[in-house]
Design an enzyme around this catalytic site. Sequence first.
Site, PDB file in Angstrom:
ATOM      1  CD  GLU A   1      -2.444  -8.981   4.658  1.00  0.00           C
ATOM      2  OE1 GLU A   1      -1.381  -8.461   4.936  1.00  0.00           O
ATOM      3  OE2 GLU A   1      -3.114  -8.517   4.087  1.00  0.00           O
ATOM      4  CD  GLU A   2      -7.411  -8.761   9.487  1.00  0.00           C
ATOM      5  OE1 GLU A   2      -8.390  -8.524   9.406  1.00  0.00           O
ATOM      6  OE2 GLU A   2      -6.260  -7.871   9.049  1.00  0.00           O
ATOM      7  CB  SER A   3      -7.463  -7.334   5.940  1.00  0.00           C
ATOM      8  OG  SER A   3      -6.321  -7.615   5.062  1.00  0.00           O
TER       9      SER A   3
ATOM     10  CE  LYS B   1      -5.328  -7.658   0.005  1.00  0.00           C
ATOM     11  NZ  LYS B   1      -4.174  -6.624   0.429  1.00  0.00           N
TER      12      LYS B   1
ATOM     13  CG  ASP C   1      -7.094  -3.209  -5.461  1.00  0.00           C
ATOM     14  OD1 ASP C   1      -7.832  -3.624  -4.719  1.00  0.00           O
ATOM     15  OD2 ASP C   1      -5.919  -3.160  -5.241  1.00  0.00           O
TER      16      ASP C   1
ATOM     17  CB  THR D   1      -0.695  -1.328   4.869  1.00  0.00           C
ATOM     18  OG1 THR D   1      -1.755  -0.643   5.360  1.00  0.00           O
ATOM     19  CG2 THR D   1       0.211  -1.972   6.023  1.00  0.00           C
TER      20      THR D   1
ATOM     21  CG  ASP E   1      -6.044  -6.488  -3.332  1.00  0.00           C
ATOM     22  OD1 ASP E   1      -6.955  -6.185  -3.053  1.00  0.00           O
ATOM     23  OD2 ASP E   1      -4.986  -5.828  -3.498  1.00  0.00           O
ATOM     24  NE  ARG E   2      -8.430  -5.455   1.316  1.00  0.00           N
ATOM     25  CZ  ARG E   2      -8.613  -4.902   2.621  1.00  0.00           C
ATOM     26  NH1 ARG E   2      -9.405  -5.083   3.469  1.00  0.00           N
ATOM     27  NH2 ARG E   2      -7.436  -4.187   3.189  1.00  0.00           N
TER      28      ARG E   2
ATOM     29  CB  SER F   1      -7.605  -1.368  -1.945  1.00  0.00           C
ATOM     30  OG  SER F   1      -7.691  -2.607  -1.726  1.00  0.00           O
ATOM     31  CG  HIS F   2     -10.393  -2.069   1.367  1.00  0.00           C
ATOM     32  ND1 HIS F   2      -9.079  -1.950   1.320  1.00  0.00           N
ATOM     33  CD2 HIS F   2     -10.745  -1.562   2.575  1.00  0.00           C
ATOM     34  CE1 HIS F   2      -8.451  -1.485   2.476  1.00  0.00           C
ATOM     35  NE2 HIS F   2      -9.375  -1.245   3.141  1.00  0.00           N
TER      36      HIS F   2
ATOM     37  CG  ASP G   1     -10.511  -5.458  -2.978  1.00  0.00           C
ATOM     38  OD1 ASP G   1     -10.169  -6.112  -3.925  1.00  0.00           O
ATOM     39  OD2 ASP G   1      -9.515  -4.741  -2.459  1.00  0.00           O
TER      40      ASP G   1
ATOM     41  NE  ARG H   1      -5.254   2.022  -0.452  1.00  0.00           N
ATOM     42  CZ  ARG H   1      -5.112   0.848  -0.204  1.00  0.00           C
ATOM     43  NH1 ARG H   1      -5.955   0.687   1.068  1.00  0.00           N
ATOM     44  NH2 ARG H   1      -4.721  -0.174  -0.687  1.00  0.00           N
TER      45      ARG H   1
ATOM     46  CE  LYS I   1      -3.635  -1.592  -3.458  1.00  0.00           C
ATOM     47  NZ  LYS I   1      -4.021  -3.020  -3.329  1.00  0.00           N
TER      48      LYS I   1
ATOM     49  CB  THR J   1      -0.834  -5.680   8.757  1.00  0.00           C
ATOM     50  OG1 THR J   1      -1.369  -6.585   9.876  1.00  0.00           O
ATOM     51  CG2 THR J   1      -1.769  -5.391   7.711  1.00  0.00           C
TER      52      THR J   1
HETATM   53  C1  G16 Z   1      -3.261  -3.216   1.902  1.00  0.00           C
HETATM   54  C2  G16 Z   1      -2.177  -4.112   1.732  1.00  0.00           C
HETATM   55  C3  G16 Z   1      -2.457  -5.583   2.669  1.00  0.00           C
HETATM   56  C4  G16 Z   1      -2.717  -5.291   4.231  1.00  0.00           C
HETATM   57  C5  G16 Z   1      -3.833  -4.141   4.237  1.00  0.00           C
HETATM   58  C6  G16 Z   1      -4.065  -3.784   5.788  1.00  0.00           C
HETATM   59  O1  G16 Z   1      -4.487  -4.008   1.450  1.00  0.00           O
HETATM   60  O2  G16 Z   1      -1.966  -4.679   0.684  1.00  0.00           O
HETATM   61  O3  G16 Z   1      -1.176  -6.289   2.817  1.00  0.00           O
HETATM   62  O4  G16 Z   1      -3.081  -6.236   4.714  1.00  0.00           O
HETATM   63  O5  G16 Z   1      -3.787  -3.102   3.450  1.00  0.00           O
HETATM   64  O6  G16 Z   1      -5.056  -2.978   5.788  1.00  0.00           O
HETATM   65  P1  G16 Z   1      -5.212  -2.316   7.084  1.00  0.00           P
HETATM   66  O7  G16 Z   1      -3.749  -1.524   7.475  1.00  0.00           O
HETATM   67  O8  G16 Z   1      -6.300  -1.017   6.903  1.00  0.00           O
HETATM   68  O9  G16 Z   1      -5.465  -3.180   8.303  1.00  0.00           O
HETATM   69  P2  G16 Z   1      -5.342  -3.451   0.246  1.00  0.00           P
HETATM   70  O10 G16 Z   1      -6.422  -4.568  -0.231  1.00  0.00           O
HETATM   71  O11 G16 Z   1      -6.020  -2.337   0.855  1.00  0.00           O
HETATM   72  O12 G16 Z   1      -4.503  -3.131  -0.648  1.00  0.00           O
END
Ligand code: G16
Length: 539
Positions: free
Chosen positions: A362-364, A375, A278, A17, A280-281, A112-113, A276, A21, A125, A343
């Site tokens: 998103e919830e995350s 984001k 990078d 997603t 975005d969160r 990311s996180h 986080d 990674r 990314k 997602t």
């Molecule tokens: C990435 C995507 C997001 C997505 C997230 C989901 O976030 O950019 O759109 O919501 O992954 O994470 P998971 O599949 O682990 O629930 P990020 O911040 O990791 O780039």
Amino acid sequence: MINIVKTQPYSDQKMGTGGLRKKTKVMMQPNYFENFIQSVFNAIGGVKGKTYVVGGDGRFFNAEAIQRFIKMAAANGVKKLIIGQNGFMSTPAGSNVMLKNHTDGGFIFSASHNPGGENGDFGVKYANETAGQVPTAVTDRIFEESKKISEYKICDSKDIDLKNLGLQKLEDMEIEVIDPVADYVEMMQRIFDFDALKQLFKSGFTIRFDAMNAVTGPYAIRIFEEILGAAKGSVIRATPLPDFGGLHPDPNLIYAKDLVDFMYSDKATDFAAANDGDGDRNMILGRKFFVTPSDSLAILTDNCKLIPAYKNGIYGVAKSAATSTAVCRVAEKNNIPYYVVPTGWKYFVNLMDSNRITLCGEESFGTGSSHIREKDGIWAILFWLSIIAKTGKTVEEITRENWKKYGRSYYMRFDYEGLDTTVADKLMADLEAKLPSLKGKKFGSYEVKEAAPFVYNDPVDGSVTKNGLVIDFTNQAKITYRLSGTGSSGATLRVYLELPEYNDFDQDTLETLQPLLKIASDVAEIQQRTGKTKADVNT
Ligand code: G16
């Protein structure tokens, strides 16, 4: 000089997603990184004459990866690279630079996180000309290329100086090193009323921003302390470190616990937030108060007219299926069109590009708008601060007011981490097979209304995506199961629980959701299949 290097394919370069990674050491295997980059170049029909934005969150291997990328880009005929000074660029800032310069896309090196360091994770990314995540059809093509790659092109040259701003050349390729913060600040000034925000800090308002030793430190210092006048020291852990100082840079109740504890102590500031790795969160906190990301999206939507950029209203709003329905209630009451997507930010990008939505989340811990195609952590914080500045209310008052108007969704996510992928896949497959038999079934006072996979028909490109399994109950409760797409090894099962409530807003969330948690875990046989008696992380 351009070298053509013979290579062997790796079989595991499938993007999730949030890009590719992997464990840092996996990424650092001979030719691994180069294979992936060349596979992207090949999958999109070559990069001759194209312009890309490049940067990263400063994690271990970032500097090395960027140098290798530059040499590969030049060897493959890229016309121009726009690179953040010292290789730094947050994901949202990168998306802005891509849009502003009408580039062909960009590459942000970040997991990311996920934790960083030699024993942590590394990631790539890749964004296309939309300045956002690429559609699944493209990631599939990249994966196919990676499985058959036999050579890549790279320049045999000295490392490029990324310390000094300005223009330089490698072969025929132009390289522009830019201040990664400047354009971003300018964009934020166009969206928000900075004078009102300055006034807020002048009146003595206090904040703490935790950059988690990651990329947003310099952005936050410039915006919150230098421009808006927050007290010096309001931004903590502001220097990006290759291993994030050992932190897991995921702004949630578990990994940003220090900040949460601080906000529940007597020393608490009026407002706190974290971003986080990078940038975005985001996580939003008030004094002794935590705002769930789902509520945050609902609140931003309800208050959007307070912000100059959204004062004339918004096209619409979207949430991922696993996010609570709080924002849907706001949208319904205010006649705002809303969408529920799988997602992954790429689904929002299509809706933004076709002017169907302006806000999404998103919830995350991800919230954003169509100002960019990712984001945006700092944007979300400035949005909250603007609501506070315009209403004079606290984070808690703003949230409670929203619950009173629209109801409160008690909501939590439970993560079962480090699962064997075969076990996790089988759990999901068996659960999916079982869903039709659940309809009408009673679990105590809970009765199943519908149980089905979440299927999304993209209104823009017509693609169909199946992501996650959903059980809806007659009392509006909801259980969603899905496997994470951002892990670097093994599988993580995420279980999302929601129970809307319209009268009593002071219950303990975990206690309220306990019966639903038991149903979720019994129905999917989580303990039996994974051996886990409880989730590893609850947020
Ligand atoms: C990435 C995507 C997001 C997505 C997230 C989901 O976030 O950019 O759109 O919501 O992954 O994470 P998971 O599949 O682990 O629930 P990020 O911040 O990791 O780039």
